[in-house]
Structures are given as C-alpha cells and as structure tokens.
Design a protein around this motif. Sequence first.
Motif, short mmCIF file in Angstrom:
data_model
loop_
_atom_site.label_atom_id
_atom_site.label_comp_id
_atom_site.label_asym_id
_atom_site.label_seq_id
_atom_site.Cartn_x
_atom_site.Cartn_y
_atom_site.Cartn_z
N PHE A 167 132.89 -15.16 -32.26
CA PHE A 167 131.53 -15.56 -32.58
C PHE A 167 130.66 -15.76 -31.33
O PHE A 167 129.50 -16.12 -31.44
N PRO B 152 128.76 -13.81 -28.57
CA PRO B 152 128.30 -12.42 -28.36
C PRO B 152 128.78 -11.83 -27.03
O PRO B 152 128.87 -10.62 -26.90
N ARG C 47 134.99 -9.01 -29.43
CA ARG C 47 134.24 -8.19 -30.39
C ARG C 47 134.58 -6.71 -30.25
O ARG C 47 134.84 -6.03 -31.22
N LEU D 54 138.24 -6.03 -31.30
CA LEU D 54 138.47 -5.97 -32.74
C LEU D 54 138.03 -4.61 -33.29
O LEU D 54 138.71 -4.04 -34.15
N ASP D 55 136.93 -4.08 -32.79
CA ASP D 55 136.50 -2.77 -33.26
C ASP D 55 137.46 -1.65 -32.82
O ASP D 55 137.59 -0.65 -33.50
N THR E 12 135.91 -3.69 -38.98
CA THR E 12 134.92 -3.94 -37.94
C THR E 12 134.69 -5.42 -37.68
O THR E 12 134.96 -6.26 -38.53
N LYS E 13 134.18 -5.72 -36.50
CA LYS E 13 133.85 -7.10 -36.13
C LYS E 13 132.85 -7.71 -37.09
O LYS E 13 132.96 -8.88 -37.46
N TRP E 14 131.86 -6.93 -37.53
CA TRP E 14 130.81 -7.52 -38.37
C TRP E 14 131.34 -7.89 -39.75
O TRP E 14 131.00 -8.94 -40.31
N SER F 191 134.43 -8.65 -40.38
CA SER F 191 135.31 -9.79 -40.16
C SER F 191 134.51 -11.09 -40.06
O SER F 191 134.87 -12.11 -40.65
N MET F 192 133.39 -11.04 -39.34
CA MET F 192 132.59 -12.25 -39.17
C MET F 192 131.89 -12.64 -40.47
O MET F 192 131.87 -13.82 -40.84
N ARG G 277 124.60 -17.52 -38.27
CA ARG G 277 126.01 -17.78 -38.02
C ARG G 277 126.72 -16.60 -37.36
O ARG G 277 127.90 -16.69 -37.03
N MET G 278 126.03 -15.44 -37.23
CA MET G 278 126.64 -14.26 -36.61
C MET G 278 125.81 -13.83 -35.40
O MET G 278 125.13 -12.81 -35.43
N PRO G 279 125.89 -14.60 -34.30
CA PRO G 279 125.00 -14.36 -33.16
C PRO G 279 125.15 -12.93 -32.64
O PRO G 279 126.25 -12.42 -32.50
N GLY G 280 123.99 -12.30 -32.38
CA GLY G 280 124.01 -10.96 -31.80
C GLY G 280 123.82 -9.87 -32.82
O GLY G 280 123.54 -8.72 -32.46
#
Lengths: 128, 128
Positions: A10, A12, A17, A20-21, B25-27, B29-30, B51-54
């Motif tokens: 979390f 950035p 990040r 994980l991708d 993907t990271k997104w 997952s978040m 809550r998902m910075p960036g």
Amino acid sequence: MTKANRGDLFDPQCPTRRLLDRIGTKWTSMAVKVLAEAAPDEVRFAELRRRMPGISQKMLSVTLQSLARDGLVARRVEPTVPPRVHYRLTELGLSLEGPLAALRHWAERHMSEIDRNNRLEDARSSAG
Amino acid sequence: MTKANRGDLFDPQCPTRRLLDRIGTKWTSMAVKVLAEAAPDEVRFAELRRRMPGISQKMLSVTLQSLARDGLVARRVEPTVPPRVHYRLTELGLSLEGPLAALRHWAERHMSEIDRNNRLEDARSSAG
C-alpha cells in the motif's frame, strides 16, 4: 527481519507493487509449477517450453530472465555446442509455489462460474 | 463440479489464463483487501481510491468494472445528485481474499531479499 525491511503493497514507492505484478502472471505461475514438480532436478529450456503450451520462445526467455533476476530460478549453462541451458527453482522460488498454487487452484475451481458471470454481465450491458 | 467444468491453466484455449492475469495484479489484490476488510459493509468509490494510494480514477474504474464483470464485486448506485456508487465483495469475491493474501504476504515478506537479488544480478550483467 525488522518491520522496516518488510515490503508494503500500500506504499506507492514500495517495489512490492512491481514484484506482485511480475509473480502474479499466468506465465510465472506455469513456469514455477513445472519447475517445482521437477525439483530438485533441473529442466531444460526446450522441455519447459513443451510443458507450457502456447508460450513463445521470446516470452519464455523473458519470464525466465525475470525469475532469475529475482533470485527465484537458477540457470546453468552446459558448454556443449550449441550450449544447453538448465533451470531449477532456488529455495526462495520453491517457497513461492505454495501461494501461487493456491491462486491457480482458486482460478481453476471457479472458472466456469466466472465465465457464466462474464456472459450474464455482457448480456446486461448490451441490453442496457 | 465435473472435471470438464474445471479450468485448466495448461490448456491454451482455457479462459483460466486470462482470469489469472486479471486477478494476479497489484490493483486487484489491493481492491479485494480493502473491500474484504470492510465486509459486509460497502465502500464508496472515493474511499476505495483514498485507500489505494497511487491509483488513478481511470484505473480504479477499470479494476472495479473487471471485478464486477467477473462477479467478484457488487455495485450499488444510490440515486443522489451526483449519484453515489457503493461496492462490496460478493461471496465469490470474499473467497478470493485468502489466496490473494497468501501471495501478497509472500511478496511483502521477501521484498528486501528480492530487491537485493535484483541489485546483485544487475551488477553481474553490467560487469559481464
């Protein structure tokens, strides 16, 4: 390991990040599974390609390079003509197979339900 | 569920491959983590974004649309002016959090070791 050394998805700025991708892709999942099944034996490039139907030579090279750069896969070049390249999972790579298998099994188990959801949602969108 | 209804990642025709690339993907997952923590409550778009910075507004929209199309997220539009959109995980979406959390924790736990591997490999490549 201290708290500061732990990644934070979390944040950035955290390389977790990008990591994980990289590890979340189908090709990583397939390569790690094939190598985990063979472990502790090595697998040759051509055999890996045969066990991953649909992957191109280029994409398999890129996938293995990325796994090697992350220290998940070790590469050994046998000085034959032409050289033979052998791959095996490192201890770190082996530790990734459990989490990847859980995600793979979830995807395989729920595929038909999700396929049905996709068709329902697409029909709803085109009707609306 | 019969064998025929189960996905097979190693079949090039099987949609499990595309599914795995979507959920890995990271997104995803978040978003699933934030929604799982709030469950059974809903979360508004603006709160998810906070809550998902960036993440950009566009990328969050795309991520949520994909999760809704897969039936992992339910969307509710509150008819205010402007309308408020609320999201929650479905039962299927909730079942994905376990596997995703395992992969996320693996990535966070091994981030500094992998970061070190990356630097070693890059130094070796530029030396060679």
